[in-house]
Design a protein around this motif. Sequence first.
Motif, PDB file in Angstrom:
ATOM      1  N   UNK A  19     -41.329  11.521 -45.858  1.00  0.00           N
ATOM      2  CA  UNK A  19     -42.075  12.713 -45.487  1.00  0.00           C
ATOM      3  C   UNK A  19     -41.163  13.872 -45.105  1.00  0.00           C
ATOM      4  N   UNK A  20     -39.897  13.606 -44.953  1.00  0.00           N
ATOM      5  CA  UNK A  20     -38.925  14.676 -44.685  1.00  0.00           C
ATOM      6  C   UNK A  20     -39.433  15.670 -43.650  1.00  0.00           C
ATOM      7  N   UNK A  21     -39.692  15.187 -42.457  1.00  0.00           N
ATOM      8  CA  UNK A  21     -40.227  16.063 -41.398  1.00  0.00           C
ATOM      9  C   UNK A  21     -39.116  16.855 -40.727  1.00  0.00           C
ATOM     10  N   UNK A  58     -38.568  20.530 -38.004  1.00  0.00           N
ATOM     11  CA  UNK A  58     -39.325  21.247 -36.967  1.00  0.00           C
ATOM     12  C   UNK A  58     -40.378  22.171 -37.579  1.00  0.00           C
ATOM     13  N   UNK A  59     -39.971  22.892 -38.618  1.00  0.00           N
ATOM     14  CA  UNK A  59     -40.852  23.950 -39.135  1.00  0.00           C
ATOM     15  C   UNK A  59     -41.497  23.626 -40.467  1.00  0.00           C
ATOM     16  N   UNK A  60     -41.172  22.507 -41.052  1.00  0.00           N
ATOM     17  CA  UNK A  60     -41.785  22.182 -42.341  1.00  0.00           C
ATOM     18  C   UNK A  60     -41.612  20.707 -42.660  1.00  0.00           C
ATOM     19  N   UNK A  61     -42.377  20.241 -43.599  1.00  0.00           N
ATOM     20  CA  UNK A  61     -42.186  18.893 -44.127  1.00  0.00           C
ATOM     21  C   UNK A  61     -42.529  18.910 -45.604  1.00  0.00           C
ATOM     22  N   UNK A  62     -42.019  17.934 -46.320  1.00  0.00           N
ATOM     23  CA  UNK A  62     -42.345  17.827 -47.755  1.00  0.00           C
ATOM     24  C   UNK A  62     -42.224  16.375 -48.177  1.00  0.00           C
ATOM     25  N   UNK A  71     -46.015   4.673 -51.731  1.00  0.00           N
ATOM     26  CA  UNK A  71     -46.545   3.588 -50.902  1.00  0.00           C
ATOM     27  C   UNK A  71     -45.886   3.534 -49.526  1.00  0.00           C
ATOM     28  N   UNK A  72     -44.867   4.351 -49.280  1.00  0.00           N
ATOM     29  CA  UNK A  72     -44.360   4.446 -47.911  1.00  0.00           C
ATOM     30  C   UNK A  72     -45.176   5.470 -47.120  1.00  0.00           C
ATOM     31  N   UNK A  73     -45.942   6.311 -47.825  1.00  0.00           N
ATOM     32  CA  UNK A  73     -46.727   7.361 -47.172  1.00  0.00           C
ATOM     33  C   UNK A  73     -48.182   6.938 -46.968  1.00  0.00           C
ATOM     34  N   UNK A  74     -48.784   6.382 -47.999  1.00  0.00           N
ATOM     35  CA  UNK A  74     -50.195   5.971 -47.909  1.00  0.00           C
ATOM     36  C   UNK A  74     -50.429   4.756 -48.815  1.00  0.00           C
ATOM     37  N   UNK A  75     -51.470   3.978 -48.541  1.00  0.00           N
ATOM     38  CA  UNK A  75     -51.725   2.803 -49.374  1.00  0.00           C
ATOM     39  C   UNK A  75     -52.173   3.232 -50.779  1.00  0.00           C
ATOM     40  N   UNK A 103     -46.278  20.145 -49.684  1.00  0.00           N
ATOM     41  CA  UNK A 103     -45.278  20.812 -48.861  1.00  0.00           C
ATOM     42  C   UNK A 103     -46.067  21.575 -47.818  1.00  0.00           C
ATOM     43  N   UNK A 104     -45.657  21.515 -46.557  1.00  0.00           N
ATOM     44  CA  UNK A 104     -46.363  22.278 -45.529  1.00  0.00           C
ATOM     45  C   UNK A 104     -45.347  22.814 -44.544  1.00  0.00           C
TER      46      UNK A 104
END
Length: 852
Positions: free
Chosen positions: A134-136, A138-142, A151-155, A212-213
Motif C-alpha cells: 500500500x506504500x503509505x 504521510x501525505x499519500x499512498x498508492x 492478495x496482500x491488500x484484499x481477498x 492513488x490517494x
Amino acid sequence: MKHLFTVFLFVVLCTSCQEKQMEVNLVEKGISYELAKYRKLQVADVKYQLAFDIPKSKAAAIPSKLTLSATIKDLTNNLILDFNEQKSNIKSVVVNTKEITVHHENEHLVISKKHLKKGNNNVEISFDAGEMSLNRNEEFLYTLLVPDRASTLFPCFDQPDIKAKYTLTITAPKDWKVLCGAFEKTRIAKGDFIEHKFNETDKMSTYLFSFVAGKFSEEVRNPGAFDMRLLYRENNEEKIEESMGQIFNIHQKSIEYLEEYTAYKFPFQKMDFATIPPFQYGGMEHVGAIQYRESSLFLDKNATQSRKLGRAKLIAHETSHMWFGDLVTMKWFNDVWMKEVFANFMADKIMNPVFPEVNHGLQFAMAHYPSAYSEDRTLGTNAIRQHLGNLKNAGSLYGRIIYNKAPIMMRQLEYILGEEAFKKGMQDYVKTYANGNADWNELVAILDDKSPKDIQKWSEVWVNKSGRPLISDAIEYENGKISSFKIKQEAEDGSDNLWTQSFKIGFVYETEVKVFNVTLSDKESDFADAIGLGKPINIIYNYNGFGYGVFPVDKNTVQFYSSLKDDVARGYAYINLYENFLNYNSGSLEVYYHFLEAIQKEKNELITNYLSGRIQNIFWGFLSEEQRNKISVSNDIDIFGLLEKDISPNLKRTLFGLYRSIAISDIGKERLYQIWTKKKKIKNLYISEDDFAGLAVQLAIYKHPKASGILTEQLTRISNPDRLKRFKWMLPSLSNKASERDVFMNGLLKKENREKESWVQGALSNIHHPLRQKEGIKHFKACLDILEEIQVTGDIFFPKRWLSSSVGRYSSKEAFGVLKGFLKENPNYNPILKMKLLQTTDNLRRAQKIKK
Ligand SMILES: [Zn+2]
C-alpha cells in the motif's frame, strides 16, 4: 455382504482422501499453478465491490469492505480466495447472506463449499486492508500489486486470467485527491473526509488494479484523444513548464500510433496518470491510472537528449501496455516477458523516429547483446520462456534473458515474417484475445498462419531453449576470388538446436565496404552472394548487430576494427571479439592490448564504455598478478595520457573511471592520491563528491601508505548524511588489517547486518577485491553456504548480487576448487540458486583454461 461392504468403504475413503489431498495441494503458500488452473474452471463473471476508509494517521488501520460476486461452475472443491495477511485482519464473512466462520490457511481464505451453490454467489468480507503493498506515506499512498500482491491488500482470486470489474469507494481526508481505474461518480463530504464513489471499471487482471490517494496537484488536458488527468507532486516551476505539455503529447502520440498499428481503438474508458516521487519502477501500466516515478517525467530545461528519449520511451512503453498486457494479458506469469518485450518493441517503433539524431541501432546493440550473452554463455542460463509452478516465485523469472535476449529474438521474429505480416499477426492477436488472456503458443499459432515458414519450430529453439549458436565459416578462393563460402552453426551447449536467423556481413576493402544480408536456416548454408568477390581485408560478421551467437574472428585483422566507420559494425565487432576471447580463441594479453588500443582511438561514448568494461574484466579476471603489475606501468602512460588530451567530458568520465579502477602502479597510486587531495586537476573533468569517496576506497584497497588517514579525512568530506552513514558502515571492509575485514565479513553472514543490501554489496566487493583474495578466499565457502538463507531473507535480485560481488570476483584455481567441492557436496541444490551460482562464476570457470 461383508466383503462387498469393505470394498464400498474402501472406495469412499479413497475418494475423500484424494479430495483431501487435492485441497492440501491447492492451499499451499502462494498461488500454485494447480490452484490457478482449477479456479479458472471454477469461477467466472467476477466482480469486486471494494470500500476503503483511509484515516488521517498513517499508523491507523484502514477499515475495508469487499463484496465479491461470482458465478461458480464447479463445487468439487471449496472456494479458495487469496489473502496474504494475518487472519486477524478479517472481521466478518457473510456468504449468500449467512455469516460464517472462515478458515485461513497458507495465505488463503477457504470458504467451505457447503455455503456455496452453483450459479451466482455473494461473499461479503469486512477486513482491515493489508498494507504490504500500500506504500503509505504521510501525505499519500498508492498501490503496486504486481505480480501477486493484490492478495496482500484484499481477498481475491490473484491470478492474471481471472479478469474482473471493480467498483471502488474510497473515503479519504478532505484535502486528498483519489485516482483509480474508473471515473468518479459522486463525492460526498463527511466531516473532515470525503467519500469518493467511482463507476465500475473495465475488465482487468488483479495485478492491474490500483488506486492513488493523497495530496497532489492536478492537471487535466485533452491532447486529442480524450481528457487525461495527471496527479503530481512536483513543485519546481521550471520543470513543470518544460514537462507538462510533453507528458500529455507523448501519451497522445503513442495512442495514435498504437490504434493504427493494432487496428484496435483505445480499449478503456480512460487513461489518467499519477507521478509519485519514490515510485519503485519507471512506471506501471495500471488500467485507467498509470503510475510513474516523478523524476522520470518531470525534467528540467537542461535535460540531455538521452533523458528526453528515456522519458518518451517510458511513456510509450506504458501506453503500449494498454493493448499489450492490459487488454490482452498473459495467462500465467511465465509469459510476463511477452508484455514487456512488446511494450519495448512498440516504444522503439513509436519514439525512435522522433529522435533521429540518436543511433538507435547502436544503442540497442550495446544495451542488449553484452548483457544477454553474459547469462546465455554460462552453464546457468535459462530459456526466455520458463516454467513457473507458483506465483510467489515469479521474481525468479526476471533476469537478463528476459530483458535482453527476448528483444533480440523479437526483432528476428519480425524480420522472418516481414513487417507487414507481423503487424497483421499482432492485429489478429489483439482482436482474438481482447479482454481475455493468451499465452505465447497462441500468438505463435497466429503468426504461423501468416508465414510459409515454420514459426512454431523457430520459436521452439529461440524461446523455449536456452543458449546460442557458434558460427563458423569455410571460404575457398580461386584466382583471388571467392569460389565457395559456407557458413555453419552449432549449438554452444552441444545440443542439436539451430537458430534460424538473419544478419548482415560486411566485406571490407581498401575503398569500400560491401554489405550483404544472409539467412542461416540450417546447420550449413551456402552464401551465394559472396561468390566472385575479391579477397577482402576483413570480413565483419553481424555488421548490423541483428544476429545472435558467437561469430568468426580473423585474428590477423582485428587491428582494423577501429577503422570501421559504421558504429554498429564497429561496436558489435568488439563484442564479438570479447565473446571469442572467452571461448578460448585468443590469449588474454593479446585481447587486452587490442582493447587498450581501440579505446585510445574510439570517439563514441557507448563503445568507449563497453571497451572500458572489458579492459577491467580482463585485467582483474584473466591476467596473472605478474602480468597485471607489468602492464600497469603502460596503463599509466596510455590511459592517463588520454585523460590529458582534449576529448569530450563524457568520454573523459568513462576513461577516468577506467583509469582509477586499474591504476595499481606506484605512479598510478600517487596520481590518484594527488587527484584526491585536489592538488592535481584534470582539464574538463568534473569530479563529484561520490568520485572522491570512490578514490578514497580505491586508495585503501591499493594499499596507499596513507590509506587510513585518507579514509578518516574522507568522512569529513561527505556532506550527504545518508552517504556518510554508508561510508562509515563500510569502513571495516576497507581496513588494511585482514583480521578486521574477517570480523566484518563474518558479521555479514548474520541477517541483521544485511538490511541495506546495496551497502552489503559494496562491502563484499571491497573484501573480495582481487588484490585481497589471498585473505578473502577463506570466506569463499561461507558465502556459498549462506546462499539459501540469503534467498529467504533478501530481495529477489539479492542472491545474484551477493554472489557476483563475492565469489564472482575470484579467478584462482583454489577458488575454483572450492566451488567444485561445493557443487559436489550439494547435488540436489536449489535449481534457481544453482543457476545464479553458475552464472556468476562463469568467468572463474573460464579463467582456469584461459590463464593456462
Ligand atoms: Zn512494462
